[in-house]
Design an enzyme around this catalytic site. Structure first.
Site, PDB file in Angstrom:
ATOM      1  N   ASP A  67      47.392  25.853  67.066  1.00  0.00           N
ATOM      2  CA  ASP A  67      46.955  24.992  68.167  1.00  0.00           C
ATOM      3  C   ASP A  67      45.886  25.656  69.027  1.00  0.00           C
ATOM      4  O   ASP A  67      45.644  26.866  68.922  1.00  0.00           O
ATOM      5  CB  ASP A  67      48.154  24.570  69.036  1.00  0.00           C
ATOM      6  CG  ASP A  67      49.178  25.689  69.234  1.00  0.00           C
ATOM      7  OD1 ASP A  67      48.793  26.865  69.149  1.00  0.00           O
ATOM      8  OD2 ASP A  67      50.353  25.376  69.474  1.00  0.00           O
ATOM      9  N   ASP A 136      61.735  23.505  75.233  1.00  0.00           N
ATOM     10  CA  ASP A 136      62.064  22.100  74.968  1.00  0.00           C
ATOM     11  C   ASP A 136      62.115  21.804  73.465  1.00  0.00           C
ATOM     12  O   ASP A 136      62.214  20.652  73.063  1.00  0.00           O
ATOM     13  CB  ASP A 136      61.055  21.170  75.667  1.00  0.00           C
ATOM     14  CG  ASP A 136      59.618  21.373  75.165  1.00  0.00           C
ATOM     15  OD1 ASP A 136      59.405  22.219  74.273  1.00  0.00           O
ATOM     16  OD2 ASP A 136      58.720  20.666  75.660  1.00  0.00           O
ATOM     17  N   HIS A 138      59.694  22.493  71.257  1.00  0.00           N
ATOM     18  CA  HIS A 138      58.423  22.219  70.576  1.00  0.00           C
ATOM     19  C   HIS A 138      58.062  23.324  69.591  1.00  0.00           C
ATOM     20  O   HIS A 138      58.403  24.496  69.789  1.00  0.00           O
ATOM     21  CB  HIS A 138      57.282  21.950  71.576  1.00  0.00           C
ATOM     22  CG  HIS A 138      56.807  23.130  72.366  1.00  0.00           C
ATOM     23  ND1 HIS A 138      56.694  23.112  73.734  1.00  0.00           N
ATOM     24  CD2 HIS A 138      56.389  24.368  71.989  1.00  0.00           C
ATOM     25  CE1 HIS A 138      56.225  24.270  74.148  1.00  0.00           C
ATOM     26  NE2 HIS A 138      56.049  25.056  73.110  1.00  0.00           N
ATOM     27  N   GLU A 143      55.510  18.150  71.062  1.00  0.00           N
ATOM     28  CA  GLU A 143      56.485  18.043  72.144  1.00  0.00           C
ATOM     29  C   GLU A 143      57.565  17.024  71.785  1.00  0.00           C
ATOM     30  O   GLU A 143      57.352  16.167  70.916  1.00  0.00           O
ATOM     31  CB  GLU A 143      55.772  17.602  73.428  1.00  0.00           C
ATOM     32  CG  GLU A 143      54.706  18.577  73.930  1.00  0.00           C
ATOM     33  CD  GLU A 143      55.289  19.780  74.676  1.00  0.00           C
ATOM     34  OE1 GLU A 143      56.489  20.088  74.499  1.00  0.00           O
ATOM     35  OE2 GLU A 143      54.535  20.423  75.425  1.00  0.00           O
TER      36      GLU A 143
HETATM   37  C1  F6R Z   1      51.821  28.764  70.279  1.00  0.00           C
HETATM   38  C2  F6R Z   1      52.700  27.636  70.074  1.00  0.00           C
HETATM   39  C3  F6R Z   1      53.895  27.378  70.923  1.00  0.00           C
HETATM   40  C4  F6R Z   1      54.699  28.641  71.282  1.00  0.00           C
HETATM   41  C5  F6R Z   1      55.869  28.268  72.187  1.00  0.00           C
HETATM   42  C6  F6R Z   1      56.670  29.477  72.617  1.00  0.00           C
HETATM   43  O1  F6R Z   1      50.767  28.746  69.318  1.00  0.00           O
HETATM   44  O2  F6R Z   1      52.422  26.892  69.210  1.00  0.00           O
HETATM   45  O3  F6R Z   1      54.743  26.479  70.237  1.00  0.00           O
HETATM   46  O4  F6R Z   1      55.161  29.228  70.117  1.00  0.00           O
HETATM   47  O5  F6R Z   1      55.373  27.622  73.343  1.00  0.00           O
HETATM   48  O6  F6R Z   1      55.882  30.284  73.417  1.00  0.00           O
HETATM   49  P1  F6R Z   1      56.373  31.743  73.850  1.00  0.00           P
HETATM   50  O7  F6R Z   1      56.401  32.559  72.609  1.00  0.00           O
HETATM   51  O8  F6R Z   1      55.299  32.227  74.806  1.00  0.00           O
HETATM   52  O9  F6R Z   1      57.720  31.564  74.475  1.00  0.00           O
END
Ligand code: F6R
Length: 236
Positions: A67, A136, A138, A143
């Site tokens: 992303d 959440d 994702h 989401e």
């Molecule tokens: C990042 C991504 C997100 C993160 C998720 C967890 O490329 O796609 O899904 O993996 O938000 O983020 P952290 O590791 O910072 O808790």
């Protein structure tokens, strides 16, 4: 689904890096699906160490990230391109021309999603997709919602995701509200999936994803349908 629990973040990171390194050693022109966020940083640190020790060669590897924020240029210090440069790309011998992220500055984010899916299709899909997980549920920025979205697509970030990511910005107001994310089609099309989660705050969503009902309200639960998933949880 293979579920592994580790006493510490560094143990988990080392094991994740060993899995990715073995993919590259077995297939030197592997396509790696990569993630940003705080969780994979330790994994990247071990991959960089292995490269510096001379045991891991990225010269023929291709990377595709999950992303990118919409509206942040590559050069912005919080862009995911910049994150990848800092934590992995600039420390290993990847060919910069074979490191891909969605273009967050594309005029038409829907068309950019289609272009990105076509790129992944032409590469033959990813050999391994590394994932973190949001509080959440994702994965990428898919989401919680009423449906699983297949295509790479623009998304409005959930307020809880904006709040969680504010720690990387000067203030919550500066966190972009939108992103382009790989959809479930490309994620589920990976030959192998490796999801990492760390800390007790993620325990409930990790368990719901691994064992709960497969519902779009818990996006990571779709991984239960993938034939080769490893989910790693670090207790501390
Ligand atoms: C990042 C991504 C997100 C993160 C998720 C967890 O490329 O796609 O899904 O993996 O938000 O983020 P952290 O590791 O910072 O808790």
């Amino acid at each position: 689904m293979n579920i592994q629990t580790f006493p510490s973040y560094d143990d988990m990171s080392l094991h994740a890096a060993q899995i990715i390194a073995n993919v590259v050693r077995t297939k030197p022109d592997a396509v790696l699906g990569l993630a940003t966020g705080s969780t994979p940083i330790g994994t990247y640190r071990h991959l960089v160490r292995m490269h510096k020790e001379g045991t891991l060669d990225f010269s023929r590897v291709t990377t595709v990230n999950l992303d990118e924020y919409i509206g942040l240029p590559d050069t912005h210090e919080q862009s995911y391109r910049r994150f990848m440069e800092e934590h992995l790309f600039q420390h290993v011998n990847l060919d910069p021309a074979r490191t891909f992220l969605p273009d967050g500055m594309a005029e038409d984010p829907v068309a950019e999603g289609a272009r990105y899916d076509e790129l992944i299709r032409r590469l033959g899909g990813t050999d391994i997709q590394l994932l973190g997980i949001g509080y959440d549920g994702h994965i990428g920025f898919n989401e919680p919602g009423d449906v699983f979205v297949k295509a790479t697509h623009p998304v409005d970030l959930d307020p809880s995701t904006i709040q969680a990511n504010a720690r990387f910005f000067a203030s919550e107001a500066e966190v972009p509200r939108r992103a382009i994310t790989m959809g479930m089609g490309a994620i589920m099309g990976a030959h192998r999936v490796l999801l990492l989660a760390s800390g007790q705050g993620k325990k409930a969503v990790f368990d719901a994803s691994a064992n709960g009902p497969i519902v779009p309200q818990v996006p990571a639960s779709i991984l239960q349908l993938h034939p080769d998933v490893t989910m790693m949880f670090a207790e501390g």
